[in-house]
Design a protein around this motif. Structure first.
Motif: not given
Length: 263
Positions: A59, A62-63, A65, A78
């Protein structure tokens, strides 16, 4: 800066925590402390199940980070974007950055701007002069306030109630034999700092490292942080610590405060 903290119970635990969010931060901290890792390594480090670690890492990736290289995961850029954004929210960052650089060039030592949040100090800017010694600090590094010159400079501008709140939350852990670990001794030193305008650290955070710092405040007296210069004891002892650097710091901080007051 804001010192708002999460609501906590008498035992110090966060009231109504979100478990999955706490798990994500546990994994992020483990990636930072271990310079990345595999799913099995992070699971062993945190005590979490491999499936939970994998789901959170996926997860986070996917963002943006977290990034995956082979079977290893590392923190992503990020976070750098977030860090830059957070630092830019600090008042008059351009003038502070410029003055920290000037201080490093003029002294030849390490110059930093520190601020306080949640009862610890954090590095906003760090510049090393020609003779600056390597250190464990970088932008974002957090330290105990009572162990450093900059931290004590900040504490000197806080109310005694706030000082006691910080001590109650973080204690007064020892970094070296010179660290102040007694509450009354610390309060007495803070009074002296307020009178003379600068704070000193004589090997209190790192053996052999001396530092002098001056607090920065807003026009209403609210403490913003501190500017500090540090170096090895053989170069800092005598005139640099007693006269040269304190006068330089007080002049520099005055310029920053005037800029903030009229911006």
């Amino acid at each position: 800066m804001s010192n708002d903290t999460p609501d906590r119970t008498e035992g110090g635990k966060i009231d109504a925590p979100i478990k999955s969010l706490g798990t994500a931060f546990t994994i992020i901290d483990a990636l930072k402390e271990n310079d990345g890792g595999r799913v099995t390594e992070i699971a062993a480090e945190t005590g979490l199940s491999k499936s939970a670690v994998y789901k959170h890492l996926t997860t986070l990736a996917a963002h943006g980070y977290v990034v995956k290289e082979g079977d290893r995961y590392q923190l992503g850029l990020q976070f750098l974007d977030l860090g830059g954004y957070v630092r830019d929210q600090f008042p008059s960052t351009n003038i502070i950055k410029t003055k920290v650089r000037e201080l490093a060039v003029e002294t030849g030592e390490v110059a930093q701007c520190m601020t306080e949040q949640h009862g610890k100090s954090a590095v906003l800017y760090r510049e090393a002069g020609a003779n600056g010694v390597p250190s464990r600090t970088r932008p974002g590094t957090q330290m105990y306030l009572h162990q450093t010159a900059s931290g004590k400079a900040i504490l000197s501008q806080l109310s005694i109630e706030r000082v006691d709140e910080i001590i109650g939350r973080h204690g007064l852990p020892r970094a070296t034999e010179a660290t102040i670990t007694d509450r009354d001794a610390l309060v007495e030193e803070l009074e002296t700092i307020r009178e003379r305008g600068v704070a000193y650290s004589v090997g209190e955070s790192t053996e052999g490292l001396y530092a002098v710092a001056a607090p920065m405040t807003k026009p209403d007296g609210t403490v913003l942080g501190a500017i500090v210069v540090s170096g090895p004891n053989h170069r800092m002892r005598g005139s640099p610590m007693d006269d040269e650097y304190p006068n330089l710091l007080l002049s520099l901080v005055n310029e920053i405060e005037l800029t903030i007051a009229h911006s």
